[in-house]
Design a protein around this motif. Sequence first.
Motif, PDB file in Angstrom:
ATOM      1  N   LYS A 139      -7.589  52.651  45.781  1.00 57.83           N
ATOM      2  CA  LYS A 139      -8.950  52.828  45.506  1.00 57.83           C
ATOM      3  C   LYS A 139      -9.212  50.965  45.109  1.00 57.83           C
ATOM      4  O   LYS A 139     -10.531  50.406  45.576  1.00 57.83           O
ATOM      5  N   GLY A 140      -8.132  49.674  45.098  1.00 58.93           N
ATOM      6  CA  GLY A 140      -8.595  47.868  44.518  1.00 58.93           C
ATOM      7  C   GLY A 140      -9.028  47.942  43.273  1.00 58.93           C
ATOM      8  O   GLY A 140      -9.785  47.192  42.985  1.00 58.93           O
ATOM      9  N   ILE A 141      -8.665  48.861  42.226  1.00 56.83           N
ATOM     10  CA  ILE A 141      -9.036  49.017  41.057  1.00 56.83           C
ATOM     11  C   ILE A 141      -7.911  48.549  40.131  1.00 56.83           C
ATOM     12  O   ILE A 141      -6.560  49.771  40.226  1.00 56.83           O
ATOM     13  N   ASP A 142      -8.091  47.628  39.442  1.00 54.56           N
ATOM     14  CA  ASP A 142      -7.084  47.510  37.951  1.00 54.56           C
ATOM     15  C   ASP A 142      -7.107  48.483  37.560  1.00 54.56           C
ATOM     16  O   ASP A 142      -7.838  48.610  36.847  1.00 54.56           O
ATOM     17  N   PRO A 143      -5.650  49.007  37.771  1.00 58.16           N
ATOM     18  CA  PRO A 143      -5.774  49.692  36.103  1.00 58.16           C
ATOM     19  C   PRO A 143      -5.556  49.662  34.963  1.00 58.16           C
ATOM     20  O   PRO A 143      -5.970  50.262  34.355  1.00 58.16           O
ATOM     21  N   GLU A 144      -5.595  48.213  34.268  1.00 57.66           N
ATOM     22  CA  GLU A 144      -5.408  47.414  33.346  1.00 57.66           C
ATOM     23  C   GLU A 144      -6.730  47.361  32.909  1.00 57.66           C
ATOM     24  O   GLU A 144      -7.365  47.423  31.760  1.00 57.66           O
ATOM     25  N   SER A 145      -8.032  47.141  33.812  1.00 59.88           N
ATOM     26  CA  SER A 145      -9.225  47.098  33.398  1.00 59.88           C
ATOM     27  C   SER A 145     -10.051  48.165  32.180  1.00 59.88           C
ATOM     28  O   SER A 145      -9.759  49.448  33.277  1.00 59.88           O
ATOM     29  N   ASP A 146     -10.223  48.151  31.658  1.00 58.60           N
ATOM     30  CA  ASP A 146     -10.326  49.836  30.464  1.00 58.60           C
ATOM     31  C   ASP A 146     -12.076  49.734  31.215  1.00 58.60           C
ATOM     32  O   ASP A 146     -12.725  50.461  29.901  1.00 58.60           O
ATOM     33  N   ASP A 147     -12.763  48.888  32.003  1.00 55.74           N
ATOM     34  CA  ASP A 147     -14.660  48.886  31.907  1.00 55.74           C
ATOM     35  C   ASP A 147     -14.533  50.571  32.358  1.00 55.74           C
ATOM     36  O   ASP A 147     -14.359  51.145  33.134  1.00 55.74           O
ATOM     37  N   ARG A 148     -15.361  50.839  31.791  1.00 63.09           N
ATOM     38  CA  ARG A 148     -16.061  52.607  32.099  1.00 63.09           C
ATOM     39  C   ARG A 148     -17.303  52.497  32.701  1.00 63.09           C
ATOM     40  O   ARG A 148     -18.159  53.478  33.400  1.00 63.09           O
TER      41      ARG A 148
END
Lengths: 148, 148
Positions: A139-148
């Motif tokens: 989905k083009g999302i960084d799995p490590e970014s923890d933004d809600r």
Amino acid sequence: MTQTSLDADRSIARAPARTWTIAELAREFNVTPRAIRFYEDGGLIAPMRQGTSRIYTAGDRARLGWILRGKRLGFSLGEIRELLDLYYADRSGVQQIRGVLRKSRQHIADLEKKLRDLRAQIAEFREVEAHAVQFLRDKGIDPESDDR
Amino acid sequence: MTQTSLDADRSIARAPARTWTIAELAREFNVTPRAIRFYEDGGLIAPMRQGTSRIYTAGDRARLGWILRGKRLGFSLGEIRELLDLYYADRSGVQQIRGVLRKSRQHIADLEKKLRDLRAQIAEFREVEAHAVQFLRDKGIDPESDDR
DNA sequence: GCTTACGTTGACGTAAACGTAAACCTCGGC
DNA sequence: GCCGAGGTTTACGTTTACGTCAACGTAAGC
């Protein structure tokens, strides 16, 4: 009854053996004093007394660590007592040693089954994790970014 | 050889999916029917019904295995329920997947701590075993002979 | 149609592992 | 001389994870 002479002798050559109170051990191992007293009732640990207060030596402290590790591994207090008895068993005679050998092998076998269970569960959740990571990447999302 | 072709099965008729009764599963997994019903009360498993009787599919059977493995690893039924929820979680949305990722990583960390505990305990009892073997050998006794 | 085997739902009992509260001692500090 | 911080025992309460009846339904075999 006192050991003053021994203490005096050692106080020069040796560091005074450190001891712990029940509250100190409770804090360190993140359990309540009540739990520790309960283990004592069950014969899993037997600290010295200073008056009525319990005094724990380094050996007692290690034993408590042992008990709690057993708990984390899913053993009942009764089982842990047997294992402690085994670990600190009388090793003087041939028959005793035979018993120790047989029981320790049995216990190792039990632990190795647990090890297989554990590996299997770790593997399954690693797969869950990997699929989740892949889903987010797709989905083009960084799995490590923890933004809600 | 004895395995029937999947293609053949599909083209003609599906093999009738095997199911189990509560007593069959109880025997197989060495638990009581009462325990299995208790897990159902706790929402850990939800078999179909045929009239009033419970019918377990292969999926239910796997779930039961999962539950019991969790128990062997020292998890409470409440924890096992959370893990099952995680394992079979809704994976449709980004937020759900994020949750799954976070929790599965947490769980993997917990399991890896357990793994360290387990390795430590195995190592200790291997030493106990080795010492016992050495003791008997020193006495000229075969550690593997089991004569009393 | 009766027994036997297996299933069901309550309901109560129980063992394990503590939690919690009461009532007490005791020791260093103000 | 009292107070608070920590220790003690005793005793009853609580949660978890089932065990153990009791009373009932049902399908199969004789």
